[in-house]
Design an enzyme around this catalytic site. Sequence first.
Site, PDB file in Angstrom:
ATOM      1  N   HIS A 270     -11.817  16.700 -39.638  1.00 23.89           N
ATOM      2  CA  HIS A 270     -10.671  16.205 -38.870  1.00 23.89           C
ATOM      3  C   HIS A 270      -9.630  15.621 -39.825  1.00 23.89           C
ATOM      4  CE1 HIS A 270      -8.367  14.093 -35.808  1.00 23.89           C
ATOM      5  NE2 HIS A 270      -8.948  14.929 -34.965  1.00 23.89           N
ATOM      6  N   ASP A 326     -14.861  19.073 -30.705  1.00 29.16           N
ATOM      7  CA  ASP A 326     -15.130  20.440 -30.261  1.00 29.16           C
ATOM      8  C   ASP A 326     -16.548  20.925 -30.562  1.00 29.16           C
ATOM      9  OD1 ASP A 326     -12.535  21.022 -29.235  1.00 29.16           O
ATOM     10  OD2 ASP A 326     -11.788  21.201 -31.272  1.00 29.16           O
TER      11      ASP A 326
HETATM   12  N1  CMC Z   1     -15.869  23.552 -42.852  1.00 25.46           N
HETATM   13  C1  CMC Z   1     -15.881  23.649 -44.200  1.00 25.46           C
HETATM   14  N2  CMC Z   1     -15.025  23.016 -45.020  1.00 25.46           N
HETATM   15  C2  CMC Z   1     -14.075  22.265 -44.439  1.00 25.46           C
HETATM   16  C3  CMC Z   1     -13.988  22.116 -43.038  1.00 25.46           C
HETATM   17  C4  CMC Z   1     -14.934  22.791 -42.239  1.00 25.46           C
HETATM   18  N3  CMC Z   1     -14.894  22.689 -40.914  1.00 25.46           N
HETATM   19  N4  CMC Z   1     -12.945  21.295 -42.738  1.00 25.46           N
HETATM   20  C5  CMC Z   1     -12.397  20.951 -43.919  1.00 25.46           C
HETATM   21  N5  CMC Z   1     -13.083  21.527 -44.944  1.00 25.46           N
HETATM   22  C6  CMC Z   1     -12.852  21.342 -46.374  1.00 25.46           C
HETATM   23  C7  CMC Z   1     -11.644  22.150 -46.850  1.00 25.46           C
HETATM   24  O1  CMC Z   1     -12.060  23.428 -47.298  1.00 25.46           O
HETATM   25  C8  CMC Z   1     -11.118  21.281 -47.966  1.00 25.46           C
HETATM   26  O2  CMC Z   1     -11.952  21.446 -49.080  1.00 25.46           O
HETATM   27  P1  CMC Z   1     -11.335  21.456 -50.574  1.00 25.46           P
HETATM   28  O3  CMC Z   1     -10.792  20.070 -50.772  1.00 25.46           O
HETATM   29  O4  CMC Z   1     -12.465  21.819 -51.459  1.00 25.46           O
HETATM   30  O5  CMC Z   1     -10.246  22.495 -50.552  1.00 25.46           O
HETATM   31  C9  CMC Z   1     -11.356  19.858 -47.443  1.00 25.46           C
HETATM   32  O6  CMC Z   1     -12.474  19.969 -46.567  1.00 25.46           O
HETATM   33  C10 CMC Z   1     -10.155  19.265 -46.680  1.00 25.46           C
HETATM   34  O7  CMC Z   1      -9.808  20.189 -45.634  1.00 25.46           O
HETATM   35  P2  CMC Z   1      -8.334  20.448 -45.114  1.00 25.46           P
HETATM   36  O8  CMC Z   1      -8.288  21.820 -44.529  1.00 25.46           O
HETATM   37  O9  CMC Z   1      -7.346  20.096 -46.177  1.00 25.46           O
HETATM   38  O10 CMC Z   1      -8.250  19.354 -43.961  1.00 25.46           O
HETATM   39  P3  CMC Z   1      -7.123  19.270 -42.833  1.00 25.46           P
HETATM   40  O11 CMC Z   1      -6.987  17.841 -42.502  1.00 25.46           O
HETATM   41  O12 CMC Z   1      -5.898  19.993 -43.266  1.00 25.46           O
HETATM   42  O13 CMC Z   1      -7.751  20.097 -41.623  1.00 25.46           O
HETATM   43  C11 CMC Z   1      -9.104  20.630 -39.750  1.00 25.46           C
HETATM   44  C12 CMC Z   1      -8.403  19.515 -40.559  1.00 25.46           C
HETATM   45  C13 CMC Z   1      -9.634  20.046 -38.454  1.00 25.46           C
HETATM   46  C14 CMC Z   1      -8.071  21.728 -39.418  1.00 25.46           C
HETATM   47  C15 CMC Z   1     -10.258  21.213 -40.602  1.00 25.46           C
HETATM   48  O14 CMC Z   1     -11.228  20.216 -40.840  1.00 25.46           O
HETATM   49  C16 CMC Z   1     -10.912  22.445 -39.944  1.00 25.46           C
HETATM   50  O15 CMC Z   1     -10.421  23.565 -40.153  1.00 25.46           O
HETATM   51  N6  CMC Z   1     -12.014  22.261 -39.159  1.00 25.46           N
HETATM   52  C17 CMC Z   1     -12.634  23.366 -38.457  1.00 25.46           C
HETATM   53  C18 CMC Z   1     -11.858  23.667 -37.177  1.00 25.46           C
HETATM   54  C19 CMC Z   1     -12.055  22.599 -36.129  1.00 25.46           C
HETATM   55  O16 CMC Z   1     -13.169  22.193 -35.819  1.00 25.46           O
HETATM   56  N7  CMC Z   1     -10.935  22.165 -35.514  1.00 25.46           N
HETATM   57  C20 CMC Z   1     -10.955  21.152 -34.454  1.00 25.46           C
HETATM   58  C21 CMC Z   1     -10.285  19.910 -34.908  1.00 25.46           C
HETATM   59  S1  CMC Z   1     -10.598  18.459 -33.910  1.00 25.46           S
HETATM   60  C22 CMC Z   1      -9.987  18.680 -32.326  1.00 25.46           C
HETATM   61  C23 CMC Z   1      -8.861  19.581 -32.142  1.00 25.46           C
HETATM   62  O17 CMC Z   1      -7.792  19.404 -32.718  1.00 25.46           O
HETATM   63  O18 CMC Z   1      -9.024  20.507 -31.375  1.00 25.46           O
END
Ligand code: CMC
Length: 389
Positions: A270, A326
Site C-alpha cells: 500500500h 483487497d
Molecule cells: N508484490 C510484490 N512486490 C511489491 C508489491 C506486491 N504486491 N507491492 C509493492 N512491491 C514492491 C515493489 O516492487 C517495489 O520494490 P523495489 O523497491 O524493489 O522496486 C516496492 O515494493 C515499492 O513498491 P511501489 O510500487 O513503489 O509502491 P507504490 O506505493 O507505488 O504502490 C501499490 C502501491 C498498492 C500499487 C502496490 O503495493 C501494488 O501494486 N500492490 C498490488 C496491487 C494491490 O493489491 N492493490 C490494492 C491496493 S489497496 C486498495 C486499493 O487501492 O484498491
Amino acid sequence: TGLVTLDPGFANTAACRSEITYIDGEAGILRYRGYPIERLAEASTFVEVCHLLIHGELPTEQERDALSERLREHADIPDALRDLLNAFPRGAHPMTVLSSAVNTLAAFHADDCDPGDPAQVELATVLLLAKLPTIAAHIHRTSTGQAPVPPDDSLGYVENFLRMAFGPPSGGAGVDPLLSKAMDLLFVLHADHELNCSTATVRVVGSSQASLFASVSAGINALSGPLHGGANQAVLEMLEEIRRVDGDVDSFIKKVKDPDSRTRLMGFGHRVYKNFDPRSKEIKRLAQQILARQGSDELFDLALQLEEKALSDSYFVDRRLYPNVDFYTGLIYRAMGFPTDMFTVLFAIGRLPGWIAHWRELLADPDARIARPRQLYTGPNERDLPAGG
Ligand code: CMC
C-alpha cells in the site's frame, strides 16, 4: 524549472486540505471524521456512514430514517436506462457498464447536474447512492443470463441490493442476515480512504466543475485498474492460478521476488500503510466467519499460506508489504455467490459516499482551483521538419 518538483504518483504532494478521513500509515490507523474504523465497523451501518462522510456527523435517528426513505424512493432506474444496460455486449466487464451507466445518469437527470446549485447537488447525491446498487444488481443479473429483479421498498439498503442481485430467497425467507451484515460491514470498510487513485480522480474531474455524475463515473474507471480496486478480482485470479499449478505457494512467492517476472503478490502493499491495514484485519475475521459456514475452502487455505509466508519473508518485510483491503474480500464475495468480475463493482458501491463527500468538500473549499499539475519536459528541442516533408 523554477519551483516545479518531480513527484511521480504524487507520493509527496498534498493537493488539498480535508476533514473527512485520517490515516496514519505507520501505526495502521484509519478514522472517518474522527471515528476509528473498528468502532464504526462494530456499531454503525453503511447508510449511517454515508451520512457521516457526506454531512460530517453520524445521523440522528430521524435523519437516518429520512435518508433511508429517500434512498428507497429513488432506488428504481428508468426503463430506458435498463434498455441501455441490456444493449452492452454479453461479456462486457461490469465496471465498463457501471461507469457508462453512471455517466448516463447525467443525461437522465440533466436538471440535477449544476455543481453551483446546492439543491441539485443534494438530489444528485441521493440519486447516485440510491441507484448504484440497482444498476450493479441489474448488470449482475443480465451478465449471468438472469432476469433483473426490481427494488423492494420494504427492505433496507443492503438487503434490497442482495435481493436484487440474487433474487428473492426461496420459501418466502428473507435475505440471509449474516450475508447482509457482512455486505454492510464491507461497504463500511470501503467507504472512504482519503486521496486514493479514484478519489483523487473524482476531485480532479470535479475541479473543472464537471457534474457529480461525470466525476463519479471517472472515479469508477480509475477504480477498475488492478493496482487499485481491480486488485480484489486479481487476487482471486491469482489464487485460482496457484491452485491450478498444484497449490505451490513457495514457487509463486519465488516468482514474485524475481524482478524479471513482473509478478506482484496481489492484495499486498500500500502507498500509505507500512503496517497492517486495519481494514484487512476486520476483513480476515469476516472471511473466517463466512467461509467457516461452508466447511473447508481451498482458496482461503492458499491465501492464509501466502500471507504467512510473505509476512516472514525478508523481501516483503524489508519493503513493509502487508495484506491490504483487497486480499481477503474476493473470497467473501465469492462465498456470497458473486462472480469474480463483479468484485470491483462491490468496491464501487462501498466507495461511493467517499467520492461524493470529497467532491462536495472540494466544491466548498475556498482554496480549490482547477487541478493542473506541471511536468518536466524531456522531449527534443526545437527542430526542423525533415527535408521534403
Ligand atoms: N508484490 C510484490 N512486490 C511489491 C508489491 C506486491 N504486491 N507491492 C509493492 N512491491 C514492491 C515493489 O516492487 C517495489 O520494490 P523495489 O523497491 O524493489 O522496486 C516496492 O515494493 C515499492 O513498491 P511501489 O510500487 O513503489 O509502491 P507504490 O506505493 O507505488 O504502490 C501499490 C502501491 C498498492 C500499487 C502496490 O503495493 C501494488 O501494486 N500492490 C498490488 C496491487 C494491490 O493489491 N492493490 C490494492 C491496493 S489497496 C486498495 C486499493 O487501492 O484498491
